[in-house]
Scaffold this motif. Structure first.
Motif, PDB file in Angstrom:
ATOM      1  N   ILE A 170      99.075  52.069  37.237  1.00 55.23           N
ATOM      2  CA  ILE A 170      99.414  52.563  38.579  1.00 55.23           C
ATOM      3  C   ILE A 170     100.794  53.218  38.556  1.00 55.23           C
ATOM      4  CG2 ILE A 170      99.896  51.875  40.957  1.00 55.23           C
ATOM      5  CD1 ILE A 170      97.884  49.599  40.545  1.00 55.23           C
ATOM      6  N   GLU A 171     101.725  52.501  37.906  1.00 58.14           N
ATOM      7  CA  GLU A 171     103.084  53.047  37.819  1.00 58.14           C
ATOM      8  C   GLU A 171     103.074  54.403  37.139  1.00 58.14           C
ATOM      9  OE1 GLU A 171     105.894  50.227  36.186  1.00 58.14           O
ATOM     10  OE2 GLU A 171     104.820  48.619  37.204  1.00 58.14           O
ATOM     11  N   HIS A 172     102.296  54.482  36.062  1.00 59.03           N
ATOM     12  CA  HIS A 172     102.243  55.751  35.340  1.00 59.03           C
ATOM     13  C   HIS A 172     101.663  56.851  36.212  1.00 59.03           C
ATOM     14  CE1 HIS A 172     100.387  58.807  32.679  1.00 59.03           C
ATOM     15  NE2 HIS A 172     101.538  58.679  32.023  1.00 59.03           N
ATOM     16  N   LEU A 173     100.656  56.491  36.989  1.00 59.39           N
ATOM     17  CA  LEU A 173     100.037  57.489  37.850  1.00 59.39           C
ATOM     18  C   LEU A 173     101.023  57.997  38.909  1.00 59.39           C
ATOM     19  CD1 LEU A 173      97.207  58.640  37.736  1.00 59.39           C
ATOM     20  CD2 LEU A 173      96.599  57.148  39.654  1.00 59.39           C
ATOM     21  N   ILE A 174     101.747  57.054  39.494  1.00 56.35           N
ATOM     22  CA  ILE A 174     102.771  57.450  40.476  1.00 56.35           C
ATOM     23  C   ILE A 174     103.790  58.369  39.809  1.00 56.35           C
ATOM     24  CG2 ILE A 174     104.671  56.628  41.918  1.00 56.35           C
ATOM     25  CD1 ILE A 174     103.078  54.044  42.364  1.00 56.35           C
ATOM     26  N   LEU A 175     104.224  57.973  38.642  1.00 54.01           N
ATOM     27  CA  LEU A 175     105.216  58.751  37.905  1.00 54.01           C
ATOM     28  C   LEU A 175     104.657  60.125  37.549  1.00 54.01           C
ATOM     29  CD1 LEU A 175     107.991  58.809  36.589  1.00 54.01           C
ATOM     30  CD2 LEU A 175     106.991  57.810  34.543  1.00 54.01           C
ATOM     31  N   LEU A 176     103.418  60.122  37.061  1.00 54.63           N
ATOM     32  CA  LEU A 176     102.793  61.375  36.651  1.00 54.63           C
ATOM     33  C   LEU A 176     102.735  62.358  37.809  1.00 54.63           C
ATOM     34  CD1 LEU A 176     100.948  63.149  34.769  1.00 54.63           C
ATOM     35  CD2 LEU A 176      99.020  61.885  35.716  1.00 54.63           C
ATOM     36  N   ILE A 177     102.238  61.881  38.943  1.00 56.67           N
ATOM     37  CA  ILE A 177     102.076  62.779  40.095  1.00 56.67           C
ATOM     38  C   ILE A 177     103.426  63.219  40.640  1.00 56.67           C
ATOM     39  CG2 ILE A 177     101.226  62.906  42.471  1.00 56.67           C
ATOM     40  CD1 ILE A 177      98.967  60.972  41.576  1.00 56.67           C
ATOM     41  N   SER A 178     104.317  62.235  40.861  1.00 61.16           N
ATOM     42  CA  SER A 178     105.599  62.601  41.469  1.00 61.16           C
ATOM     43  C   SER A 178     106.415  63.478  40.527  1.00 61.16           C
ATOM     44  CB  SER A 178     106.379  61.354  41.871  1.00 61.16           C
ATOM     45  OG  SER A 178     106.666  60.572  40.734  1.00 61.16           O
ATOM     46  N   GLY A 204     108.080  54.285  43.434  1.00 58.49           N
ATOM     47  CA  GLY A 204     107.483  53.857  42.164  1.00 58.49           C
ATOM     48  C   GLY A 204     108.496  53.137  41.301  1.00 58.49           C
ATOM     49  N   SER A 205     109.716  53.622  41.313  1.00 63.91           N
ATOM     50  CA  SER A 205     110.764  52.994  40.500  1.00 63.91           C
ATOM     51  C   SER A 205     111.079  51.599  41.019  1.00 63.91           C
ATOM     52  CB  SER A 205     112.042  53.860  40.532  1.00 63.91           C
ATOM     53  OG  SER A 205     111.752  55.147  40.058  1.00 63.91           O
ATOM     54  N   VAL A 206     111.141  51.476  42.335  1.00 61.83           N
ATOM     55  CA  VAL A 206     111.382  50.159  42.929  1.00 61.83           C
ATOM     56  C   VAL A 206     110.250  49.211  42.534  1.00 61.83           C
ATOM     57  CG1 VAL A 206     111.452  48.907  45.129  1.00 61.83           C
ATOM     58  CG2 VAL A 206     112.747  51.026  44.849  1.00 61.83           C
ATOM     59  N   TYR A 207     109.059  49.743  42.640  1.00 64.36           N
ATOM     60  CA  TYR A 207     107.891  48.948  42.269  1.00 64.36           C
ATOM     61  C   TYR A 207     107.984  48.499  40.813  1.00 64.36           C
ATOM     62  CZ  TYR A 207     102.947  47.910  41.467  1.00 64.36           C
ATOM     63  OH  TYR A 207     101.772  47.299  41.147  1.00 64.36           O
ATOM     64  N   HIS A 208     108.393  49.399  39.955  1.00 63.41           N
ATOM     65  CA  HIS A 208     108.530  49.089  38.542  1.00 63.41           C
ATOM     66  C   HIS A 208     109.593  48.007  38.319  1.00 63.41           C
ATOM     67  CE1 HIS A 208     108.570  49.596  34.217  1.00 63.41           C
ATOM     68  NE2 HIS A 208     109.881  49.766  34.251  1.00 63.41           N
ATOM     69  N   LEU A 209     110.659  48.129  39.035  1.00 58.65           N
ATOM     70  CA  LEU A 209     111.715  47.122  38.907  1.00 58.65           C
ATOM     71  C   LEU A 209     111.186  45.751  39.306  1.00 58.65           C
ATOM     72  CD1 LEU A 209     114.911  48.940  40.285  1.00 58.65           C
ATOM     73  CD2 LEU A 209     114.414  48.292  37.915  1.00 58.65           C
ATOM     74  N   VAL A 246      97.842  66.398  22.166  1.00 56.19           N
ATOM     75  CA  VAL A 246      97.631  67.343  21.078  1.00 56.19           C
ATOM     76  C   VAL A 246      97.265  66.619  19.790  1.00 56.19           C
ATOM     77  CG1 VAL A 246      98.666  69.194  19.727  1.00 56.19           C
ATOM     78  CG2 VAL A 246      99.234  68.949  22.158  1.00 56.19           C
ATOM     79  N   LYS A 247      98.140  65.732  19.440  1.00 54.76           N
ATOM     80  CA  LYS A 247      97.951  64.991  18.181  1.00 54.76           C
ATOM     81  C   LYS A 247      96.602  64.281  18.190  1.00 54.76           C
ATOM     82  CE  LYS A 247     100.429  61.166  17.528  1.00 54.76           C
ATOM     83  NZ  LYS A 247     101.704  60.423  17.414  1.00 54.76           N
ATOM     84  N   GLN A 248      96.376  63.597  19.254  1.00 54.52           N
ATOM     85  CA  GLN A 248      95.079  62.959  19.480  1.00 54.52           C
ATOM     86  C   GLN A 248      95.013  62.679  20.976  1.00 54.52           C
ATOM     87  OE1 GLN A 248      95.696  59.646  16.979  1.00 54.52           O
ATOM     88  NE2 GLN A 248      97.376  58.883  18.183  1.00 54.52           N
ATOM     89  N   ARG A 249      93.821  62.578  21.486  1.00 52.93           N
ATOM     90  CA  ARG A 249      93.704  62.324  22.917  1.00 52.93           C
ATOM     91  C   ARG A 249      93.809  60.833  23.179  1.00 52.93           C
ATOM     92  NH1 ARG A 249      91.452  66.161  21.333  1.00 52.93           N
ATOM     93  NH2 ARG A 249      91.945  68.238  22.101  1.00 52.93           N
ATOM     94  N   ASN A 250      94.899  60.473  23.838  1.00 48.19           N
ATOM     95  CA  ASN A 250      95.146  59.061  24.099  1.00 48.19           C
ATOM     96  C   ASN A 250      95.186  58.851  25.603  1.00 48.19           C
ATOM     97  OD1 ASN A 250      96.255  56.550  24.589  1.00 48.19           O
ATOM     98  ND2 ASN A 250      97.787  56.699  22.967  1.00 48.19           N
ATOM     99  N   PHE A 251      94.077  58.314  26.135  1.00 51.42           N
ATOM    100  CA  PHE A 251      94.017  58.136  27.580  1.00 51.42           C
ATOM    101  C   PHE A 251      94.102  56.664  27.962  1.00 51.42           C
ATOM    102  CE2 PHE A 251      91.705  62.225  27.059  1.00 51.42           C
ATOM    103  CZ  PHE A 251      92.714  63.001  27.601  1.00 51.42           C
ATOM    104  N   SER A 252      94.692  55.880  27.062  1.00 47.54           N
ATOM    105  CA  SER A 252      94.750  54.439  27.327  1.00 47.54           C
ATOM    106  C   SER A 252      95.527  54.134  28.604  1.00 47.54           C
ATOM    107  CB  SER A 252      95.408  53.739  26.143  1.00 47.54           C
ATOM    108  OG  SER A 252      96.691  54.258  25.932  1.00 47.54           O
ATOM    109  N   ILE A 253      96.453  55.025  28.948  1.00 49.10           N
ATOM    110  CA  ILE A 253      97.256  54.769  30.136  1.00 49.10           C
ATOM    111  C   ILE A 253      96.416  54.889  31.401  1.00 49.10           C
ATOM    112  CG2 ILE A 253      98.058  57.119  30.531  1.00 49.10           C
ATOM    113  CD1 ILE A 253     100.183  53.916  30.780  1.00 49.10           C
ATOM    114  N   PHE A 254      95.287  55.587  31.280  1.00 47.52           N
ATOM    115  CA  PHE A 254      94.373  55.671  32.425  1.00 47.52           C
ATOM    116  C   PHE A 254      93.268  54.631  32.334  1.00 47.52           C
ATOM    117  CE2 PHE A 254      95.938  60.032  31.737  1.00 47.52           C
ATOM    118  CZ  PHE A 254      96.715  60.127  32.886  1.00 47.52           C
ATOM    119  N   SER A 255      92.755  54.477  31.089  1.00 45.47           N
ATOM    120  CA  SER A 255      91.589  53.603  30.925  1.00 45.47           C
ATOM    121  C   SER A 255      91.975  52.153  30.675  1.00 45.47           C
ATOM    122  CB  SER A 255      90.734  54.105  29.765  1.00 45.47           C
ATOM    123  OG  SER A 255      91.478  53.982  28.560  1.00 45.47           O
TER     124      SER A 255
END
Lengths: 272, 543
Positions: free
Chosen positions: A4-12, A58-63, A177-186
């Protein structure tokens, strides 16, 4: 949680970059067309600030999640840099260049990820502070010398370029590029990728290691209660502070007053 | 003898009638405008006519000129009676034209060398009553005697003068066409005739001389219905010195070039109710040649105001003048003085500014006059958002010009540093993207002033003396440190805005290093992957 944090970070982050960089390069025609597409500079600025709000939230949430995990659950903070990271980096370089045939075995967070994480922490801090200053120049200059404002602008822009370039080059290379790593989503990482990048963690888990090592559930209920109280208070204060910071000052009048004056004041003498 | 008796009776009747009805005809000559032509009282002495006619009504005598030319001394009494001078209220007697002293019998011989000269001499008699200019323009050709045109050439021989009304009719046009036949003009059409005269035989206008014969007389005024009286005396020297005058590089303009409709005499009555109305009815004349600038002026803020019914709005002649039109920008200060005519308060502010003072006191060739910022002819409304948003470009026209600014040791960084800053960046973006939107971001003149621009370090009033107050115009809550948030148009350096300089320096170093580091890592990784793939393929090939 991290997803979730990554998604918030990604979008913002993406929104901030799209709305921010064109402001840094107003002379660029592509930047201009982005601003037009988004509805003009004032709209872009508003979007930028809302995205900043999301990032801050998101940062507050992460903290809070970080605090919860380290203080309540007593997990080890494995994102902290270690001496091994330097060695891993050195071994990776040597391995890549062919000086050694064995890649380093890296832990749950390898050196590249730690660089990224701390770069984000550093960058977000810089952006938040300078962004606040730029947003509230009157309050800032009530405390700091005026020159901090243009300096903050320079830092905000410089850090933005640094962050975007880092993400484009390093992060996107590693996960797309190197390889598709979608672990942060899945939430799942393929075994071969884990072997390559986190061999040590794999070994540790397979030898029966805890998923969250170092955690101690002894007295966790009490800590949870304390945390709940503290986090509600602190969180409430932080959100309030955030809103306060976002509506902090009326920097400038919104409309330049129109001056009405008589312009027809004839001389009544002949032409020169 | 019988015809003589009949004539005598007729004459007596006419003379009695004349005594009864004749009165000085000044009112009839006075045109609708207040032009007063000098009138000579005609004597009305009928006895001289009798004496003259005793001999001249029936004679075979001839007058011989030294050139050998001869004319008949006989007077055609029938023609005389039908002429404009022989009948009606304005009937003349012989001595009105033929000076009795000179013509007393026995007559002295003619002094003119030839018939043409004689006719010109006699034309002078017409001018006793008719101070009509076109006579002048024609008789000036007397220098070349064979082309000289005397009054009689058009109006008929002395004794057959036709009424002026005749010249409005088709037959009258034919008179002119006798000479002016060069072009294929329709001489039966008044407009065509005019062109025939204008561009015909002599390729000359019925020029200044035609009009100036009247309009140089001092004290001529034209009075409008509302009581406005304007002088219609034209200063011929001013006219010649005008841009349209003798030195006009294209060709000097004649009165009729502009006054196409009013030029022929007698003039149509002026219908304008006031002097201003008349001016407004006349400035369209400029369009005939200056249609480009005319159109631009029509679409300008002045043209709009006029359209909205503001009669004070400037038209061509308000700025340029009418008959005496100087080169409008010589000296340059004239430009601003022209605007001063209507905008005196703003001019006074400008005159005290750094620009105005340099213009008015030093005739500086570089500082802006009014039109450099506001435009000329197509003057835009300076109160629009568009003007505001584009104004920095306006200042940059000069202030970003290195060559120009070097002369005055003024920094040309001002524009770029402005654009690099928050205010300028926003305004620039506005300009490019949405130039009609309102913005509260400062433009040059919000801080530096509009017409009253002073050097930033001018004592007392310069912007530097109280920068905070300047900031507070838009940032009412600004405190002492706030003005330093503005980089004062300096590019960051160790001397000016060192903190900004150092931050920039930091990122100038850190960004390439970081990017370089990541790039290095990426490339080593690619290198290994390519190597492994090649090795893998070889191994596969080897099997």
């Amino acid at each position: 949680m991290a997803r979730i944090e990554h998604l918030i970070l990604l979008i913002s982050f993406t929104i901030l970059a799209i709305t921010g960089l064109p402001q840094k390069y107003p002379a660029n025609s592509f930047a201009d067309s982005v601003i037009v597409f988004l509805g003009g500079i004032e709209t872009v600025r508003i979007i930028h600030r809302w995205a900043a709000f999301a990032l801050m939230a998101g940062s507050v949430y992460h903290l809070f999640t970080g605090a919860y995990r380290s203080l309540v659950r007593r997990e080890r903070m494995r994102m902290l840099p270690q001496r091994k990271d330097v060695r891993d980096w050195w071994d990776t370089v040597r391995y890549n260049l062919g000086f050694t045939s064995e890649p380093p075995k890296m832990a749950k967070f390898n050196f590249g990820e730690k660089i990224e994480y701390w770069a984000v922490v550093w960058g977000t801090a810089i952006m938040a502070i300078t962004g606040f200053m730029l947003w509230n120049p009157l309050a800032t200059t009530a405390v700091l010398p005026g020159q901090f404002i243009p300096a903050a602008l320079a830092a905000h822009g410089g850090e933005a370029v640094l962050a975007v370039l880092s993400i484009l080059i390093w992060h996107l290379y590693n996960v797309l590029v190197k390889q598709r790593n979608f672990s942060i989503f899945s939430g799942n990482l393929p075994r071969h990728q884990m072997e390559e990048e986190h061999a040590l963690e794999l070994e540790r888990l397979e030898s029966g290691g805890e998923i969250w090592p170092g955690g101690s559930l002894q007295g966790v209920a009490r800590r949870q209660r304390i945390f709940l109280v503290v986090s509600v208070i602190v969180g409430g204060l932080m959100i309030a502070g955030l809103i306060w910071a976002f509506t902090f000052e009326e920097t400038a009048i919104t409309t330049i007053p129109r001056v009405t004056r008589e312009i027809f004041t004839p001389l009544g003498t002949p032409m020169p | 003898m019988r015809s003589f008796s009949l004539w005598l009776v007729g004459l007596i009747i006419v003379l009695i009638g004349s005594f009864l009805w004749w009165e000085p005809a000044a009112a009839d000559f006075a045109p609708d405008t207040a032009v007063t032509l000098p009138q000579q009282q005609v004597s009305g002495d009928d006895r001289t006519d009798l004496a003259c006619l005793l001999c001249h009504q029936d004679t075979t005598a001839e007058i011989t000129f030294p050139s050998g030319e001869t004319i008949s001394a006989q007077i055609d009494l029938d023609s005389l009676a039908h002429s404009v001078h022989g009948s009606g209220d304005e009937a003349l007697t012989c001595t009105d034209c033929h000076n009795p002293n000179a013509y007393r019998s026995p007559h002295s011989g003619v002094t003119a060398p030839d018939y043409a000269s004689y006719r010109l001499e006699k034309a002078a008699a017409c001018e006793q009553c008719h101070v009509q200019p076109h006579l002048d323009s024609h008789t000036q050709l007397a220098a070349a005697a064979d082309t000289a045109v005397a009054c009689q050439d058009c109006h008929g021989e002395g004794h057959t003068v036709q009424p002026a009304a005749m010249f409005d009719a088709e037959t009258g046009t034919a008179v002119c066409a006798d000479c002016h036949t060069e072009k294929d003009a329709t001489t039966t059409d008044p407009a065509g005739l005019f062109n025939a005269i204008q561009y015909g035989l002599f390729d000359r206008q019925p020029g200044e001389n035609y009009c100036l014969a009247c309009h140089t007389q001092p004290g001529l005024t034209m009075t409008f219905a509302n009581g406005d009286a304007v002088s219609i005396t034209v200063d011929p020297d001013g006219l010649h010195d005008s841009v349209h005058g003798a030195d006009n590089p294209w060709q000097p303009l004649a009165c009729a070039n502009c006054h196409r409709d009013t030029a022929p005499y007698p003039h149509e009555p002026v219908t304008a109710a006031s002097a201003r109305q008349f001016t407004l009815s006349q400035y369209g004349l400029c369009e005939q040649c200056h249609n480009y600038n005319y159109e631009r002026a029509t679409n300008s803020v002045h043209g709009d105001a006029l359209q909205e019914g503001n009669e004070n709005a400037a038209v061509c002649i308000d700025c340029h003048g009418s008959h005496e039109i100087p080169t409008p920008n010589e000296p340059r200060a004239r430009i601003s003085h022209i605007c001063e005519q209507c905008h005196s308060e703003i001019f006074n502010e400008y005159a005290e500014s750094v620009h105005g003072a340099a213009l008015l006191e030093e005739d500086n060739p570089d500082v802006p006059t009014c039109i450099d910022c506001h435009g000329v002819h197509d003057i835009n409304d300076p109160t629009t958002n568009l003007f505001r948003v584009r104004s920095p470009e306006l200042c940059a026209k000069c202030h970003a010009n290195v060559e120009l600014m070097d002369k005055y040791e003024i920094s040309t960084d001002v524009f770029e540093t402005y654009v690099a800053d928050f205010h300028g960046e926003t305004v620039t973006l506005f300009e490019q993207l949405d130039p009609t939107a309102e913005t509260n971001k400062a433009v040059c003149y919000d801080c530096h002033g509009i017409h009253n621009i002073l050097p930033p370090d001018a004592p007392h009033a310069g912007i530097k003396t109280n920068l905070l107050a300047t900031c507070q115009q838009c940032h009412p809550d600004a405190t002492d440190n706030f003005p330093d948030a503005w980089t004062s148009h300096f590019r960051p350096s160790l001397e000016h805005n060192p903190l900004v300089y150092l931050v920039n320096l930091f990122y100038d170093i850190v960004i390439p290093l970081t990017v370089g580091f990541f790039a290095f890592m990426v490339f080593t990784d690619i290198y290994r992957r390519v190597r492994e793939r090649v090795a893998g393929r070889r191994a596969a090939g080897g099997e």
